[in-house]
Design an enzyme around this catalytic site. Structure first.
Site, PDB file in Angstrom:
ATOM      1  CD  GLU A 205      -0.005 -17.879  -6.999  1.00 38.77           C
ATOM      2  OE1 GLU A 205       0.551 -18.558  -7.872  1.00 38.77           O
ATOM      3  OE2 GLU A 205       0.625 -17.219  -6.157  1.00 38.77           O
TER       4      GLU A 205
ATOM      5  CD  GLU B 253      -7.224 -13.573   0.461  1.00 35.92           C
ATOM      6  OE1 GLU B 253      -7.753 -12.535   0.866  1.00 35.92           O
ATOM      7  OE2 GLU B 253      -7.896 -14.573   0.125  1.00 35.92           O
ATOM      8  CG  PHE B 254      -7.329 -18.359   4.259  1.00 36.03           C
ATOM      9  CD1 PHE B 254      -6.459 -19.194   4.959  1.00 36.03           C
ATOM     10  CD2 PHE B 254      -7.937 -17.326   4.957  1.00 36.03           C
ATOM     11  CE1 PHE B 254      -6.219 -19.000   6.312  1.00 36.03           C
ATOM     12  CE2 PHE B 254      -7.705 -17.125   6.310  1.00 36.03           C
ATOM     13  CZ  PHE B 254      -6.838 -17.966   6.994  1.00 36.03           C
ATOM     14  CG  LEU B 255      -5.852 -15.342  -2.826  1.00 37.62           C
ATOM     15  CD1 LEU B 255      -4.824 -15.884  -3.804  1.00 37.62           C
ATOM     16  CD2 LEU B 255      -6.286 -13.967  -3.273  1.00 37.62           C
TER      17      LEU B 255
ATOM     18  CB  VAL C  91      -2.258 -11.504  -2.096  1.00 42.52           C
ATOM     19  CG1 VAL C  91      -3.098 -10.965  -0.948  1.00 42.52           C
ATOM     20  CG2 VAL C  91      -2.077 -13.005  -1.939  1.00 42.52           C
TER      21      VAL C  91
ATOM     22  CE  LYS D 265      -1.910 -17.980   4.206  1.00 40.90           C
ATOM     23  NZ  LYS D 265      -2.772 -18.430   3.136  1.00 40.90           N
TER      24      LYS D 265
ATOM     25  CB  CYS E   6       1.755 -20.179   0.042  1.00 40.63           C
ATOM     26  SG  CYS E   6       1.207 -18.573  -0.565  1.00 40.63           S
TER      27      CYS E   6
ATOM     28  CG  ASN F  55      -0.772 -21.933   3.859  1.00 41.21           C
ATOM     29  OD1 ASN F  55      -1.923 -22.188   3.537  1.00 41.21           O
ATOM     30  ND2 ASN F  55      -0.094 -20.929   3.333  1.00 41.21           N
TER      31      ASN F  55
ATOM     32  N   GLY G  51       2.005 -36.936  -5.779  1.00 43.16           N
ATOM     33  CA  GLY G  51       2.625 -36.329  -6.958  1.00 43.16           C
ATOM     34  C   GLY G  51       4.065 -35.974  -6.681  1.00 43.16           C
TER      35      GLY G  51
HETATM   36  P1  NAD Z   1       3.912 -11.015  -5.130  1.00 42.84           P
HETATM   37  O1  NAD Z   1       5.366 -11.218  -5.076  1.00 42.84           O
HETATM   38  O2  NAD Z   1       3.116 -11.530  -6.293  1.00 42.84           O
HETATM   39  O3  NAD Z   1       3.585  -9.446  -5.001  1.00 42.84           O
HETATM   40  C1  NAD Z   1       4.181  -8.600  -4.085  1.00 42.84           C
HETATM   41  C2  NAD Z   1       4.100  -7.176  -4.651  1.00 42.84           C
HETATM   42  O4  NAD Z   1       4.506  -6.253  -3.636  1.00 42.84           O
HETATM   43  C3  NAD Z   1       5.035  -6.941  -5.837  1.00 42.84           C
HETATM   44  O5  NAD Z   1       4.303  -6.402  -6.930  1.00 42.84           O
HETATM   45  C4  NAD Z   1       6.060  -5.920  -5.313  1.00 42.84           C
HETATM   46  O6  NAD Z   1       6.512  -5.004  -6.299  1.00 42.84           O
HETATM   47  C5  NAD Z   1       5.242  -5.215  -4.246  1.00 42.84           C
HETATM   48  N1  NAD Z   1       6.046  -4.513  -3.240  1.00 42.84           N
HETATM   49  C6  NAD Z   1       7.178  -4.908  -2.610  1.00 42.84           C
HETATM   50  N2  NAD Z   1       7.607  -3.971  -1.751  1.00 42.84           N
HETATM   51  C7  NAD Z   1       6.727  -2.955  -1.827  1.00 42.84           C
HETATM   52  C8  NAD Z   1       6.614  -1.701  -1.173  1.00 42.84           C
HETATM   53  N3  NAD Z   1       7.496  -1.316  -0.265  1.00 42.84           N
HETATM   54  N4  NAD Z   1       5.575  -0.896  -1.493  1.00 42.84           N
HETATM   55  C9  NAD Z   1       4.669  -1.285  -2.415  1.00 42.84           C
HETATM   56  N5  NAD Z   1       4.717  -2.469  -3.075  1.00 42.84           N
HETATM   57  C10 NAD Z   1       5.740  -3.282  -2.778  1.00 42.84           C
HETATM   58  O7  NAD Z   1       3.335 -11.617  -3.769  1.00 42.84           O
HETATM   59  P2  NAD Z   1       1.961 -12.416  -3.522  1.00 42.84           P
HETATM   60  O8  NAD Z   1       2.052 -13.789  -4.078  1.00 42.84           O
HETATM   61  O9  NAD Z   1       0.822 -11.545  -3.898  1.00 42.84           O
HETATM   62  O10 NAD Z   1       2.025 -12.560  -1.922  1.00 42.84           O
HETATM   63  C11 NAD Z   1       1.913 -11.441  -1.074  1.00 42.84           C
HETATM   64  C12 NAD Z   1       1.722 -11.946   0.339  1.00 42.84           C
HETATM   65  O11 NAD Z   1       0.490 -12.687   0.439  1.00 42.84           O
HETATM   66  C13 NAD Z   1       2.813 -12.876   0.851  1.00 42.84           C
HETATM   67  O12 NAD Z   1       3.004 -12.668   2.218  1.00 42.84           O
HETATM   68  C14 NAD Z   1       2.202 -14.257   0.629  1.00 42.84           C
HETATM   69  O13 NAD Z   1       2.722 -15.213   1.498  1.00 42.84           O
HETATM   70  C15 NAD Z   1       0.755 -13.992   0.933  1.00 42.84           C
HETATM   71  N6  NAD Z   1      -0.178 -14.914   0.270  1.00 42.84           N
HETATM   72  C16 NAD Z   1       0.041 -15.296  -1.014  1.00 42.84           C
HETATM   73  C17 NAD Z   1      -0.880 -16.144  -1.631  1.00 42.84           C
HETATM   74  C18 NAD Z   1      -0.656 -16.596  -3.053  1.00 42.84           C
HETATM   75  O14 NAD Z   1      -1.296 -17.553  -3.460  1.00 42.84           O
HETATM   76  N7  NAD Z   1       0.208 -15.958  -3.814  1.00 42.84           N
HETATM   77  C19 NAD Z   1      -2.019 -16.593  -0.943  1.00 42.84           C
HETATM   78  C20 NAD Z   1      -2.216 -16.148   0.360  1.00 42.84           C
HETATM   79  C21 NAD Z   1      -1.296 -15.309   0.963  1.00 42.84           C
END
Ligand code: NAD
Length: 439
Positions: free
Chosen positions: A155, A151-153, A11, A207, A263, A211, A256
């Protein structure tokens, strides 16, 4: 305008790179120095179509930079997005320790007015909690606003989803913050993206409700699929017939092995826990989670039946380990608990995924990594299609049948046509349809 994004995962990095694409200047900060070192060289540490190109462009045009220094990230930006993880605690509630750590870090370096926006998925009340954390740790008594901007993206199509979203949700209690957020997203106004401007708790709830609804839709069709198998109906046609009704819609009606990913399972669990905390049982969300758990184990039963009862000593091939195509994300992927159970029952498990081999074989080292789908099929008693990557949709079936020890094809994504598979000489097993061919 200058923004910062704290957390450079799926994200955070997409947010930073896409805002840079909008013409803003973005600083992306992460505590993971190795990750930042790679990103500074344009090397993206995960698989997501289009992200490498966007990061390289942002770096080249000096609109995107990376740092491990929170002071720099806070100092330069008017808007600071928080995009760190909110993983599940053992009781299902969201672990907000990363969010709070960021809040304390921001507080220590605040020198002027900032908008602090959560992109992470956070339970209702987190915005307020973050405000308290920042206030308690501020070293300068400057004003700041809290915004919820979930965020609603998805992967696998994250860039497209960010640049062309169905809607943008902004939760705030300050007109100034709303005006700044709208300014950031101005390119989306131009393409007539709907904006939902509301208060912070409502935005946070949108959000989770979204989901949980999508996860429920998947569990619903999986339950119908189980019934279809027992009464002789075909779930693919049932879903088509349902989905053509505009009130229902065709999305998320694919039966499936159950939903997975970083998420749906965790957000469903957190919503259930929120209900628990306020004395209300989230019955539908709980049922969606239970059906999903059972669906995974039903798949193991299917595989056991297809290899004639005994997994011990059998070789099974798995195509796809990521929780869905076009990502290397294996968090809560149904492939892994299913593979783990097959291993526990004494099967040899050969696997291939176009992007997630490294991650998956690290988690389950007992699996045999293979080069491609045909390598997976070598001497296998059954081939299981687990993740519907495009390259698995047009397999050379003649070749596969000649390689497999037994021509058993277990299609957990209903990609192939049952009649054609039987005509090709396979015993074909899918989800919510009758098993056909062979004995
Ligand atoms: P991720 O695990 O891929 O990334 C999280 C990042 O945060 C990591 O790189 C980690 O090193 C960093 N981090 C942790 N603590 C930190 C700190 N104190 N300071 C700076 N960086 C720090 O997570 P993600 O999949 O990107 O998800 C992030 C959030 O977005 C979550 O709450 C998730 O639920 C939400 N979200 C995810 C998606 C998805 O498809 N992945 C979609 C919508 C919302």
């Amino acid at each position: 305008m200058h923004i910062s994004v704290i957390g450079t995962g799926y994200v955070g990095l997409v947010t930073g790179a896409c805002f840079a694409e909008f013409g803003l200047t973005a600083t992306c900060m992460d505590t993971d120095a190795k990750r930042i070192g790679r990103l500074e060289k344009g090397d993206v540490p995960f698989y997501e179509p289009g992200i490498t190109e966007l990061v390289s462009k942002g770096l080249k045009e000096n609109r995107l930079s990376f740092t491990t220094d929170i002071a720099r990230a806070v100092d330069q930006a008017l808007v600071i997005f928080i995009a760190v993880g909110t993983p599940p605690r053992p009781n299902g509630s969201a672990d907000l320790s990363y969010i709070e750590e960021v809040g304390r870090g921001i507080a220590r370096h605040l020198t002027g007015y900032k908008v602090i926006a959560t992109k992470s998925t956070v339970p209702v009340g987190t915005g307020e909690r973050l405000r308290q954390v920042i206030r308690a740790h501020q070293t300068n008594a400057v004003r700041f606003d809290i915004v919820s901007n979930p965020e609603f993206l998805r992967e696998g199509s994250a860039i497209e989803d960010f640049l062309r979203p169905n809607r943008v949700v902004i939760g705030a209690d300050s007109e100034q913050a709303v005006a700044i957020m709208k300014d950031l997203y101005r390119p989306l106004y131009l393409i007539e993206t709907p904006f939902v401007i509301t208060d912070i708790p409502t935005s946070e709830m949108i959000k989770y409700a979204s989901n949980a609804f999508l996860a429920t839709k998947v569990s619903f069709i999986n339950e119908i699929a189980t019934l279809c198998e027992r009464v002789g109906a075909d779930v693919v046609t049932v879903a088509k017939g349902m989905g053509l009704d505009h009130r229902i819609g065709s999305k998320f009606l694919h039966s499936g092995p159950g939903f997975g990913g970083s998420c749906f399972p965790k957000d469903l669990a957190a919503l259930i826990q929120t209900g628990h905390e306020v004395g209300y049982e989230m019955q539908i969300a709980r049922a969606a989670a239970t059906v999903n758990e059972e669906q995974r184990m039903r798949m193991v039963e299917k595989i056991r039946t297809a290899v004639e009862g005994e997994l011990k000593g059998k070789t099974v091939g798995i195509l796809g380990l990521a929780f869905k195509p076009n990502t290397n994300d294996i968090r809560d992927s149904p492939s892994l608990p299913i593979a783990e159970r097959l291993l526990e029952e004494g099967a040899s498990v050969r696997v291939y995924d176009p992007a997630a081999m490294e991650e998956a074989t690290r988690v389950l080292p007992g699996m045999v990594p293979c080069q491609d789908a045909y390598d997976v099929a070598q001497d296998a008693d059954a081939l299981i299609l687990m993740t519907e990557w495009n390259q698995f949709r047009n397999l050379d079936l003649e070749k596969l049948r000649s390689i497999l020890r037994r021509p058993v094809f277990i299609d957990l994504r209903n990609v192939y046509d049952p009649a054609k598979m039987v005509a090709m000489g396979f015993r074909y097993v899918s989800v919510g349809r009758q098993s056909t061919g062979g004995s």
